[in-house]
Write a protein that holds these residues in place. Structure first.
Motif, mmCIF file in Angstrom:
data_model
loop_
_atom_site.group_PDB
_atom_site.id
_atom_site.type_symbol
_atom_site.label_atom_id
_atom_site.label_comp_id
_atom_site.label_asym_id
_atom_site.label_seq_id
_atom_site.Cartn_x
_atom_site.Cartn_y
_atom_site.Cartn_z
ATOM 1 N N ARG A 115 0.831 -1.208 0.000
ATOM 2 C CA ARG A 115 0.000 0.000 0.000
ATOM 3 C C ARG A 115 0.862 1.253 0.000
ATOM 4 O O ARG A 115 0.573 2.229 -0.697
ATOM 5 C CB ARG A 115 -0.923 -0.003 1.227
ATOM 6 C CG ARG A 115 -2.023 -1.052 1.191
ATOM 7 C CD ARG A 115 -3.120 -0.733 2.195
ATOM 8 N NE ARG A 115 -2.605 -0.631 3.551
ATOM 9 C CZ ARG A 115 -2.550 -1.646 4.404
ATOM 10 N NH1 ARG A 115 -2.970 -2.848 4.026
ATOM 11 N NH2 ARG A 115 -2.094 -1.483 5.632
ATOM 12 N N ARG A 116 1.946 1.223 0.786
ATOM 13 C CA ARG A 116 2.825 2.379 0.860
ATOM 14 C C ARG A 116 3.512 2.622 -0.490
ATOM 15 O O ARG A 116 3.637 3.762 -0.937
ATOM 16 C CB ARG A 116 3.863 2.160 1.962
ATOM 17 C CG ARG A 116 4.606 3.423 2.378
ATOM 18 C CD ARG A 116 5.486 3.178 3.584
ATOM 19 N NE ARG A 116 4.716 2.777 4.749
ATOM 20 C CZ ARG A 116 4.842 1.612 5.381
ATOM 21 N NH1 ARG A 116 5.709 0.718 4.959
ATOM 22 N NH2 ARG A 116 4.110 1.339 6.428
ATOM 23 N N TRP A 117 3.943 1.553 -1.147
ATOM 24 C CA TRP A 117 4.595 1.684 -2.451
ATOM 25 C C TRP A 117 3.635 2.300 -3.470
ATOM 26 O O TRP A 117 4.022 3.169 -4.264
ATOM 27 C CB TRP A 117 5.072 0.316 -2.935
ATOM 28 C CG TRP A 117 5.679 0.330 -4.309
ATOM 29 C CD1 TRP A 117 6.953 0.655 -4.650
ATOM 30 C CD2 TRP A 117 5.008 0.010 -5.532
ATOM 31 N NE1 TRP A 117 7.133 0.556 -6.013
ATOM 32 C CE2 TRP A 117 5.952 0.163 -6.578
ATOM 33 C CE3 TRP A 117 3.713 -0.401 -5.850
ATOM 34 C CZ2 TRP A 117 5.633 -0.082 -7.909
ATOM 35 C CZ3 TRP A 117 3.391 -0.638 -7.181
ATOM 36 C CH2 TRP A 117 4.349 -0.478 -8.193
ATOM 37 N N CYS A 118 2.373 1.885 -3.437
ATOM 38 C CA CYS A 118 1.390 2.442 -4.369
ATOM 39 C C CYS A 118 1.199 3.932 -4.140
ATOM 40 O O CYS A 118 1.089 4.713 -5.094
ATOM 41 C CB CYS A 118 0.057 1.708 -4.209
ATOM 42 S SG CYS A 118 0.093 -0.001 -4.795
ATOM 43 N N ARG A 119 1.178 4.345 -2.887
ATOM 44 C CA ARG A 119 1.054 5.770 -2.598
ATOM 45 C C ARG A 119 2.303 6.517 -3.042
ATOM 46 O O ARG A 119 2.213 7.659 -3.525
ATOM 47 C CB ARG A 119 0.802 5.982 -1.104
ATOM 48 C CG ARG A 119 -0.540 5.462 -0.640
ATOM 49 C CD ARG A 119 -0.793 5.710 0.825
ATOM 50 N NE ARG A 119 -0.996 7.125 1.112
ATOM 51 C CZ ARG A 119 -1.783 7.590 2.070
ATOM 52 N NH1 ARG A 119 -2.459 6.758 2.839
ATOM 53 N NH2 ARG A 119 -1.904 8.883 2.283
ATOM 54 N N TRP A 120 3.471 5.893 -2.908
ATOM 55 C CA TRP A 120 4.714 6.538 -3.351
ATOM 56 C C TRP A 120 4.670 6.809 -4.859
ATOM 57 O O TRP A 120 5.131 7.853 -5.318
ATOM 58 C CB TRP A 120 5.910 5.660 -3.023
ATOM 59 C CG TRP A 120 6.270 5.603 -1.575
ATOM 60 C CD1 TRP A 120 5.892 6.471 -0.586
ATOM 61 C CD2 TRP A 120 7.088 4.615 -0.944
ATOM 62 N NE1 TRP A 120 6.416 6.082 0.612
ATOM 63 C CE2 TRP A 120 7.151 4.948 0.439
ATOM 64 C CE3 TRP A 120 7.748 3.474 -1.399
ATOM 65 C CZ2 TRP A 120 7.871 4.179 1.351
ATOM 66 C CZ3 TRP A 120 8.461 2.715 -0.492
ATOM 67 C CH2 TRP A 120 8.530 3.070 0.863
ATOM 68 N N VAL A 121 4.139 5.844 -5.633
ATOM 69 C CA VAL A 121 4.074 6.009 -7.084
ATOM 70 C C VAL A 121 3.251 7.245 -7.440
ATOM 71 O O VAL A 121 3.658 8.084 -8.262
ATOM 72 C CB VAL A 121 3.488 4.752 -7.753
ATOM 73 C CG1 VAL A 121 3.190 5.015 -9.231
ATOM 74 C CG2 VAL A 121 4.450 3.578 -7.613
ATOM 75 N N VAL A 122 2.081 7.372 -6.819
ATOM 76 C CA VAL A 122 1.215 8.517 -7.107
ATOM 77 C C VAL A 122 1.859 9.810 -6.605
ATOM 78 O O VAL A 122 1.832 10.841 -7.288
ATOM 79 C CB VAL A 122 -0.172 8.312 -6.468
ATOM 80 C CG1 VAL A 122 -1.078 9.509 -6.752
ATOM 81 C CG2 VAL A 122 -0.808 7.030 -6.999
ATOM 82 N N ARG A 123 2.442 9.742 -5.413
ATOM 83 C CA ARG A 123 3.078 10.943 -4.850
ATOM 84 C C ARG A 123 4.268 11.376 -5.697
ATOM 85 O O ARG A 123 4.512 12.589 -5.868
ATOM 86 C CB ARG A 123 3.527 10.654 -3.411
ATOM 87 C CG ARG A 123 4.012 11.889 -2.679
ATOM 88 C CD ARG A 123 2.878 12.857 -2.441
ATOM 89 N NE ARG A 123 3.344 14.152 -1.903
ATOM 90 C CZ ARG A 123 3.672 15.192 -2.633
ATOM 91 N NH1 ARG A 123 3.622 15.120 -3.966
ATOM 92 N NH2 ARG A 123 4.060 16.317 -2.076
ATOM 93 N N ALA A 124 5.024 10.422 -6.239
ATOM 94 C CA ALA A 124 6.171 10.764 -7.074
ATOM 95 C C ALA A 124 5.751 11.495 -8.333
ATOM 96 O O ALA A 124 6.513 12.293 -8.888
ATOM 97 C CB ALA A 124 6.946 9.493 -7.442
#
Length: 275
Positions: A62-71
């Protein structure tokens, strides 16, 4: 195109806000570079032996998915939480390719996607390895088999994520929820988790910049998002619809659409999708 396929009237020219000025180029290049690194890391995990993938904590995914969008330059706000374990059908409205990591940030799930993705160069193989379930939209006779595959995954305790509108809309208007995927939830006896995905910018209550509609290309959409300022993705997890509350897929689809959009019989007119 078959007349029964889902259709949205949204087009880049009519609905989507234009890309930012050339001054945003360095920022966009940096953002896309970070996104590429994160995606390559994700692909490496997908291609790893199943034992390694299965040991990844859901919280890390879940954290990785949020990182992708945040990036990509988008702030993410998630309200509510999905059922944490067991079979679950996750359904959301569909605006952008960003919806996929955003929905996975709510709960990692097997995605339901169009079968054409399986044949895409580079992305096709990892998509299959990731456990994506495919629907052949141009073959109505294959639909019962697809529903059966989804139901089996749900019975096995997996979460399955789907976008029942069947096509992307710009965010100003929305399409009706197709019913077939809800039959799988009924057959498996699992709950349905409605999720609303909404994009806005500081000056706009609704931003169509992230929309990926009509003849838009993925490259153009990526650049438009990465060069924008002040985008926010708001993900609202609605109360779960427990199994047994609705006896047929029509009423279940209607109740879920109402949870996401409001009364589905009072949907915005198609003209509202235009700027």
């Amino acid at each position: 195109m078959s007349g029964w396929l889902p259709f949205a009237p949204c087009t880049p020219a009519a609905c989507v806000e234009p890309a930012a000025a050339a001054a945003a180029v360095p920022r966009a290049v940096l953002r896309l570079s970070v996104v590429a690194v994160l995606l390559l890391a994700g692909i490496a995990v997908v291609l790893a032996p199943f034992g390694l993938r299965s040991r990844l904590p859901a919280a890390l995914v879940r954290r990785w998915c949020r990182w992708v969008v945040r990036a990509a330059g988008i702030r993410v706000r998630v309200t509510g939480a999905a059922v944490p374990g067991g079979g679950l059908l996750l359904v959301a409205n569909h605006v952008s390719w960003l919806d996929i990591p955003l929905l996975a940030a709510v709960r990692p799930a097997r995605m339901l996607a169009k079968s054409e993705i399986r044949r895409w160069p580079v992305a096709g193989g990892p998509t299959v390895r990731a456990g994506v379930l495919f629907i052949e939209r141009d073959r109505p006779r294959a639909l019962p088999d697809t529903v059966g595959a989804i139901a089996r995954a749900l019975r096995a305790g997996a979460a399955v994520a789907a976008f029942p509108e069947g096509s992307t809309w710009c965010g100003r208007a929305h399409g009706p929820f197709r019913r077939a995927v809800f039959q799988a939830a009924l057959d498996a006896g699992v709950p349905v988790q409605p999720v609303r995905i909404h994009y806005r910018a500081a000056e706009r209550a609704v931003s169509t910049t992230p929309a990926f509609v009509g003849a838009d290309t993925l490259l153009a959409s990526l650049w438009r998002v990465a060069s924008a300022r002040g985008l926010v993705a708001e993900v609202t997890v609605r109360p779960v619809v427990p199994p047994g509350r609705h006896r047929d897929r029509r009423s279940l689809a209607r109740a879920t659409e109402e949870a996401v959009h409001g009364d589905p019989w009072k949907a915005p007119s198609k003209s509202m999708c235009a700027l």
